[in-house]
Write a protein that holds these residues in place. Structure first.
Motif, PDB file in Angstrom:
ATOM      1  N   LEU A  93     -61.177 -57.345  97.226  1.00  0.00           N
ATOM      2  CA  LEU A  93     -62.148 -58.445  97.238  1.00  0.00           C
ATOM      3  C   LEU A  93     -63.558 -57.928  97.477  1.00  0.00           C
ATOM      4  N   LEU A  94     -63.727 -57.032  98.415  1.00  0.00           N
ATOM      5  CA  LEU A  94     -65.059 -56.506  98.719  1.00  0.00           C
ATOM      6  C   LEU A  94     -65.611 -55.666  97.570  1.00  0.00           C
TER       7      LEU A  94
ATOM      8  N   SER B  84     -64.954 -56.241  94.334  1.00  0.00           N
ATOM      9  CA  SER B  84     -65.132 -57.060  93.137  1.00  0.00           C
ATOM     10  C   SER B  84     -66.488 -57.748  93.153  1.00  0.00           C
ATOM     11  N   HIS B  85     -66.788 -58.445  92.035  1.00  0.00           N
ATOM     12  CA  HIS B  85     -68.060 -59.164  91.978  1.00  0.00           C
ATOM     13  C   HIS B  85     -68.051 -60.409  92.853  1.00  0.00           C
ATOM     14  N   HIS B  86     -66.900 -60.764  93.434  1.00  0.00           N
ATOM     15  CA  HIS B  86     -66.834 -61.863  94.400  1.00  0.00           C
ATOM     16  C   HIS B  86     -67.097 -61.380  95.823  1.00  0.00           C
ATOM     17  N   GLY B  87     -67.363 -60.095  95.992  1.00  0.00           N
ATOM     18  CA  GLY B  87     -67.581 -59.574  97.337  1.00  0.00           C
ATOM     19  C   GLY B  87     -68.823 -60.119  97.997  1.00  0.00           C
ATOM     20  N   ASN B  88     -69.842 -60.513  97.198  1.00  0.00           N
ATOM     21  CA  ASN B  88     -71.055 -61.057  97.789  1.00  0.00           C
ATOM     22  C   ASN B  88     -70.853 -62.458  98.357  1.00  0.00           C
ATOM     23  N   THR B  89     -69.788 -63.154  97.936  1.00  0.00           N
ATOM     24  CA  THR B  89     -69.528 -64.471  98.510  1.00  0.00           C
ATOM     25  C   THR B  89     -69.143 -64.377  99.976  1.00  0.00           C
ATOM     26  N   VAL B  90     -68.684 -63.201 100.400  1.00  0.00           N
ATOM     27  CA  VAL B  90     -68.302 -63.017 101.793  1.00  0.00           C
ATOM     28  C   VAL B  90     -69.527 -62.862 102.688  1.00  0.00           C
ATOM     29  N   ARG B  91     -70.633 -62.383 102.127  1.00  0.00           N
ATOM     30  CA  ARG B  91     -71.804 -62.072 102.934  1.00  0.00           C
ATOM     31  C   ARG B  91     -72.360 -63.329 103.618  1.00  0.00           C
TER      32      ARG B  91
ATOM     33  N   MET C  50     -60.986 -54.060 107.458  1.00  0.00           N
ATOM     34  CA  MET C  50     -61.526 -55.082 108.343  1.00  0.00           C
ATOM     35  C   MET C  50     -62.908 -54.702 108.861  1.00  0.00           C
ATOM     36  N   ALA C  51     -63.166 -53.406 109.031  1.00  0.00           N
ATOM     37  CA  ALA C  51     -64.501 -52.978 109.458  1.00  0.00           C
ATOM     38  C   ALA C  51     -65.535 -53.295 108.394  1.00  0.00           C
ATOM     39  N   ARG C  52     -65.196 -53.078 107.119  1.00  0.00           N
ATOM     40  CA  ARG C  52     -66.115 -53.445 106.032  1.00  0.00           C
ATOM     41  C   ARG C  52     -66.318 -54.954 105.986  1.00  0.00           C
ATOM     42  N   LEU C  53     -65.231 -55.692 106.147  1.00  0.00           N
ATOM     43  CA  LEU C  53     -65.343 -57.145 106.115  1.00  0.00           C
ATOM     44  C   LEU C  53     -66.165 -57.666 107.286  1.00  0.00           C
ATOM     45  N   ARG C  54     -66.029 -57.029 108.440  1.00  0.00           N
ATOM     46  CA  ARG C  54     -66.774 -57.458 109.629  1.00  0.00           C
ATOM     47  C   ARG C  54     -68.277 -57.296 109.437  1.00  0.00           C
ATOM     48  N   ARG C  55     -68.695 -56.270 108.721  1.00  0.00           N
ATOM     49  CA  ARG C  55     -70.120 -56.040 108.520  1.00  0.00           C
ATOM     50  C   ARG C  55     -70.744 -57.054 107.582  1.00  0.00           C
TER      51      ARG C  55
END
Length: 407
Positions: free
Chosen positions: A308-309, A311-318, A341-346
């Motif tokens: 997910l991070l 892909s092009h949908h990774g910016n939706t997480v920001r 999870m560390a990448r997702l946390r940032r």
């Protein structure tokens, strides 16, 4: 002559609400048009001014319940039928005999004139509506109503595997109705506001041209709020078979009410935002289930979070709220989960993990994947029933004010 405070009060010790409902029910059956508003007015009037005589009670009930001149005759007839057989002294709970009538609706009141004109039903102290079941008669003979939950609320604590399709869809609709307010974030756009902290330069200068370039009127502005983005990842592997359909209903509630991005994963990541926006709940769940070709297989949580991070949908997480619904069983090593999870946390504003086994007594997050992901989560919540999902939705609405657990 006794003082005003020592004057005998009629209906002392009686339940004003039960009396008002029962009396209005008698009036409605006789043809008088009175509703909830009139009943509430009678209860408030009895509380504000307790009647000290039959005449006072008559005028209190007449003023609050009668709205049309044609209803006066009906009101007088029912009032006389009910109260002509009452004793002259103030009534209390002790004056009600312990034996109840067979109809289960009214309690007879002893009087001096024998049976009343309408069959001796007596004073309607307690009612038993169709949706309310009466308790066992108490020692004082006054049957109080026992409130029962609705059919939907009664299923709130039922496990997902014990619910049929119709009940699951009903709870999905209830979740959509619960998501009426959503946490917001500041955007880069601004709009004029009298209480804004920032001075809007262009409108202020434009107004200063009319006053010899003196900024007499200062225009202020503030950021325009926008809903905070929500991204949900749902585990549909074999270990989550019992919860998969209920979680799809929650994902559909997020997509329709909060414009969220939702994904399902087992061994691969599948975007379900478009299928779950279907107007029919049943069609939406069926299309979403058909789109996930690896359903009820193995689990690779860390690999799918990284996918997910990347892909092009990774910016939706920001800057958004990420919800992961899984039991934590992962075939990837714990080191991969820690890195993902560390990448997702940032990137994420908050991370909420829904675990169907978190509410079990004696449960502890000791599984390798769950233990590795726990330090990066802001919330770890149980999600075994729809009551748990409703509580999680309520926490989501308050997520903007919760301090991040962070590092």
């Amino acid at each position: 002559m006794p003082a005003a405070d020592d004057a005998p009060v009629l209906l002392r010790g009686a339940d004003r609400a039960a009396f008002a409902v029962a009396f209005v029910d008698r009036l409605r059956r006789a043809g008088l048009r009175a509703g909830i508003t009139e009943t509430d007015d009678l209860v408030r009037a009895l509380r504000a001014s307790p009647p000290t005589s039959r005449g006072t009670l008559y005028w209190t009930a007449r003023v609050t319940l009668v709205r049309r001149h044609g209803d006066l005759a009906v009101f007088d007839r029912v009032f006389a039928t009910v109260f002509d057989d009452t004793p002259p002294l103030p009534l209390s709970r002790s004056a009600i005999p312990p034996k109840r009538r067979d109809d289960g609706v009214h309690v007879t009141v002893p009087g001096t004139g024998g049976e009343s004109a309408d069959g001796g039903e007596g004073l309607p102290w307690a009612t038993m509506p169709a949706a309310v079941a009466a308790e066992e008669p108490s020692d004082d003979g006054l049957g109080l109503p026992e409130l029962r939950p609705s059919a939907l609320a009664a299923l709130a604590e039922t496990p997902f595997e014990e619910l049929d399709q119709r009940q699951t869809e009903a709870w999905g609709a209830a979740l959509r109705e619960a998501l009426t307010r959503w946490p917001q974030r500041r955007s880069r756009r601004h709009r004029a506001a009298p209480n804004g902290r920032r001075v809007a330069l262009r409108p202020t200068i434009a107004r200063a041209r009319r006053t010899g370039w003196e900024a007499v009127t200062v225009v202020r502005e503030r950021p325009v709020p926008r809903p905070r983005r929500v991204v949900m990842l749902c585990d549909v592997s074999e270990s989550m078979r019992a919860q998969a359909t209920a979680y799809l209903q929650m994902m559909r509630a997020f997509t329709t009410a909060a414009d969220a991005e939702v994904f399902a994963f087992a061994t691969r990541l599948t975007r379900l935002t478009v299928p779950l926006r279907h107007t029919s709940p049943r069609e939406a769940v069926e299309q979403a289930g058909a789109a996930v070709d690896d359903r009820f297989g193995g689990t690779r949580i860390a690999a799918n979070i990284s996918a997910l991070l990347d892909s092009h949908h990774g910016n939706t997480v920001r800057g958004g709220i990420v919800i992961i619904a899984s039991d934590g069983w992962d075939s990837d090593p714990p080191e991969a989960m820690t890195a993902a999870m560390a990448r997702l946390r940032r990137r994420a504003y908050q991370i909420m993990w829904l675990n169907p086994r978190a509410g079990t007594a004696g449960w502890a997050p000791e599984v390798g994947g769950m233990a590795a992901a726990l330090p990066f989560c802001d919330q770890l919540l149980p999600a075994a029933t729809f009551a748990d999902l409703t509580a999680a939705a309520e926490l989501l609405r308050q997520a903007a004010t919760i301090r991040r657990a962070g590092t």
